[in-house]
Design a protein around this motif. Structure first.
Motif, PDB file in Angstrom:
ATOM      1  N   GLY C 127      77.085  52.192  58.409  1.00  0.00           N
ATOM      2  CA  GLY C 127      76.314  51.648  57.430  1.00  0.00           C
ATOM      3  C   GLY C 127      75.746  52.632  56.434  1.00  0.00           C
ATOM      4  O   GLY C 127      75.954  53.759  56.832  1.00  0.00           O
ATOM      5  N   THR C 128      74.845  52.302  55.605  1.00  0.00           N
ATOM      6  CA  THR C 128      74.281  53.166  54.822  1.00  0.00           C
ATOM      7  C   THR C 128      72.760  53.309  54.974  1.00  0.00           C
ATOM      8  O   THR C 128      72.225  52.193  55.377  1.00  0.00           O
ATOM      9  N   SER C 129      72.019  54.216  54.334  1.00  0.00           N
ATOM     10  CA  SER C 129      70.666  54.195  54.646  1.00  0.00           C
ATOM     11  C   SER C 129      70.041  54.998  53.339  1.00  0.00           C
ATOM     12  O   SER C 129      70.551  55.787  52.839  1.00  0.00           O
ATOM     13  N   ALA C 130      68.895  54.441  53.105  1.00  0.00           N
ATOM     14  CA  ALA C 130      68.143  54.771  52.012  1.00  0.00           C
ATOM     15  C   ALA C 130      66.789  55.519  52.549  1.00  0.00           C
ATOM     16  O   ALA C 130      65.968  54.942  53.145  1.00  0.00           O
ATOM     17  N   PHE C 131      66.807  56.979  52.448  1.00  0.00           N
ATOM     18  CA  PHE C 131      65.844  57.919  53.095  1.00  0.00           C
ATOM     19  C   PHE C 131      64.851  57.898  52.215  1.00  0.00           C
ATOM     20  O   PHE C 131      64.494  58.285  50.921  1.00  0.00           O
ATOM     21  N   ARG C 132      63.333  58.225  52.749  1.00  0.00           N
ATOM     22  CA  ARG C 132      62.292  58.232  51.788  1.00  0.00           C
ATOM     23  C   ARG C 132      61.514  59.156  52.691  1.00  0.00           C
ATOM     24  O   ARG C 132      60.809  58.788  53.795  1.00  0.00           O
ATOM     25  N   ARG C 133      61.151  60.344  52.143  1.00  0.00           N
ATOM     26  CA  ARG C 133      60.315  61.332  52.837  1.00  0.00           C
ATOM     27  C   ARG C 133      58.879  61.158  53.037  1.00  0.00           C
ATOM     28  O   ARG C 133      58.203  60.495  52.159  1.00  0.00           O
ATOM     29  N   VAL C 134      58.176  61.139  54.248  1.00  0.00           N
ATOM     30  CA  VAL C 134      56.691  60.901  54.368  1.00  0.00           C
ATOM     31  C   VAL C 134      56.276  62.488  54.666  1.00  0.00           C
ATOM     32  O   VAL C 134      56.674  63.322  55.355  1.00  0.00           O
ATOM     33  N   SER C 135      54.962  62.552  54.024  1.00  0.00           N
ATOM     34  CA  SER C 135      54.369  63.843  53.974  1.00  0.00           C
ATOM     35  C   SER C 135      53.919  63.887  55.394  1.00  0.00           C
ATOM     36  O   SER C 135      53.427  63.135  56.087  1.00  0.00           O
ATOM     37  N   GLN C 136      54.083  65.047  56.207  1.00  0.00           N
ATOM     38  CA  GLN C 136      53.771  65.356  57.420  1.00  0.00           C
ATOM     39  C   GLN C 136      52.344  65.443  57.585  1.00  0.00           C
ATOM     40  O   GLN C 136      51.651  65.358  58.719  1.00  0.00           O
ATOM     41  N   ALA C 137      51.478  65.618  56.387  1.00  0.00           N
ATOM     42  CA  ALA C 137      50.017  65.983  56.703  1.00  0.00           C
ATOM     43  C   ALA C 137      49.421  64.593  56.758  1.00  0.00           C
ATOM     44  O   ALA C 137      48.227  64.674  57.304  1.00  0.00           O
ATOM     45  N   LYS C 138      49.993  63.288  56.396  1.00  0.00           N
ATOM     46  CA  LYS C 138      49.516  62.229  56.289  1.00  0.00           C
ATOM     47  C   LYS C 138      48.889  61.906  57.602  1.00  0.00           C
ATOM     48  O   LYS C 138      49.599  62.162  58.955  1.00  0.00           O
ATOM     49  N   PRO C 139      47.778  61.314  57.706  1.00  0.00           N
ATOM     50  CA  PRO C 139      47.320  60.753  59.152  1.00  0.00           C
ATOM     51  C   PRO C 139      47.961  59.845  59.978  1.00  0.00           C
ATOM     52  O   PRO C 139      48.590  58.984  58.939  1.00  0.00           O
ATOM     53  N   LEU C 140      47.915  59.713  61.239  1.00  0.00           N
ATOM     54  CA  LEU C 140      48.743  58.588  61.863  1.00  0.00           C
ATOM     55  C   LEU C 140      47.783  57.294  62.016  1.00  0.00           C
ATOM     56  O   LEU C 140      48.512  56.581  62.441  1.00  0.00           O
TER      57      LEU C 140
END
Lengths: 150, 150, 150, 150
Positions: C127-140
């Motif tokens: 299938g296809t996928s739409a990727f959205r980058r997530v900032s790695q600095a973001k707290p979990l």
């Protein structure tokens, strides 16, 4: 992080070249030929599809044992991390040493696929092997073959 | 398709068990112990982290050569395809054969991680090996060890 | 050292279970079904050969993104280190909690194949996928799903 | 036989180039940059060690989905078989087409590391992805991007 782990099944295309670094670390390097074989339906047999060449690097005890055990043409199994290397400068230096290069363009890039091995073994698919354990505490100074620099 | 290719670096935890199938195909099977080692900052040395056990299967010429070459405890490098197998029926059959099981629940699943090997070699990280090529045309009937059934 | 690196191509057999450890580290765990398919000469098509099940563990940012992205049944590609684990004690504890076990023998070993993943992705073969980058600095801390303990 | 299976974790260094062969088979090709990162004790952080470049080939449904899903720079996970290829003839042909080469020596070998992919996915270590299953029965004629020849 992001290391490319892989395993090559092929044959030693050169004898291992063995030397020690200035820091006293044993190194053995050789070329490995990996020939992919495909099943041919018509002939009902395996045929050679294509051959890839890799430069394999080994270090310390593994280097000493590879130098002592591996002969040209022997079937091997090599596990380690892969790297595609562009050897621009080395190539230029080599050409300069050989008196080449006045006005010639020459290869700008010299790409090689290199494997930094963590384990190497003779492939028992093609023969038998007699193993002899080597103490890991043993100093590497008495390396099995004459040290040569690359 | 979707085969899980992997390479195990470990030690033979059993001697290879060698036999021929009813169809005359040579088989050698052994257990492999893979011990992961981690660098310990405080002691500045490697320590054993955990050990995984795998059942390794080899076939034909490879099986004969493994049976002829591999001893208990030797360090090995094994490359092939992985499978996680639930051996419910076999287990039950085995229990029945041993007269066990009236009313006992017993293990319902018996999960093993199995590797179907295409290449096996002694790991030169730990010692040296002397290789002797075996003709692939050679019949497998004169197998190196006595045939036993699984 | 001696890590067993492997890549699994399969389908999520459970939804990811997401929680944080006492130390505040995000964890997501799910089961992956890997079905090997073989080419059948007679039917001239692919047929399912066998299915292996793995427990996949992910950590930190990867865990948060897996929990936010992966649904039951989706095709995945998982890369990491393999471990075959015997969960004797956990099993016993679990049985005790369920009031089981007076006099029963029960499974003595509970073997699972587990993969500690360093990279996971939806398989574009299916299938296809739409990727959205997530900032790695973001707290979990603001994890995408409710935290649950294992 | 002797295929070199490997998994690359990196970033798309080019947009996928998509076309159909004369036989109507969809192909997508792109370059992947794999940057190894090492832990630096002094700075207590990860630093880039070196970058390898690979040419990734995908086929059929996977090619169509890669062309529809992958953008320049996105983090990817690619699984398949590796090949080190010497492209002597192609290079010469390319030079001839560009009117180059009277008397020039030029590169004699043009080595590339190529991966024939069987599975590709966006790496969830760096972001989230929304997956949409594509029917495999769907014809590839309506490919998502304009067909271009290599």
């Amino acid at each position: 992080m992001n290391e490319t782990w892989t395993t090559l099944v092929g044959n030693a295309a050169t004898r291992p070249d063995f030397w020690e670094t200035a820091a006293g670390v044993a190194v053995a390097r050789f070329r490995l030929a990996v020939t992919v074989r495909r099943w041919d339906r018509r002939s009902e047999g395996w045929t050679d599809a294509h051959t890839s060449f890799y430069t394999v690097w080994t270090w310390r005890t593994l280097a000493a044992n590879v130098a002592a055990s591996v002969s040209l043409g022997e079937p091997l199994l090599v596990h380690g991390t892969l790297r595609v290397r562009e050897r621009e400068k080395e190539r230029e230096r080599e050409e300069a040493r050989q008196g080449a290069g006045e006005g010639e363009s020459g290869p700008k890039r010299w790409v090689t696929a290199e494997l930094d091995a963590v384990a190497v073994g003779h492939d028992l698919t093609r023969g038998t092997s007699a193993f002899r354990r080597v103490s890991q505490a043993k100093p590497l100074l008495n390396a099995p073959t004459g040290a040569t620099s690359p």
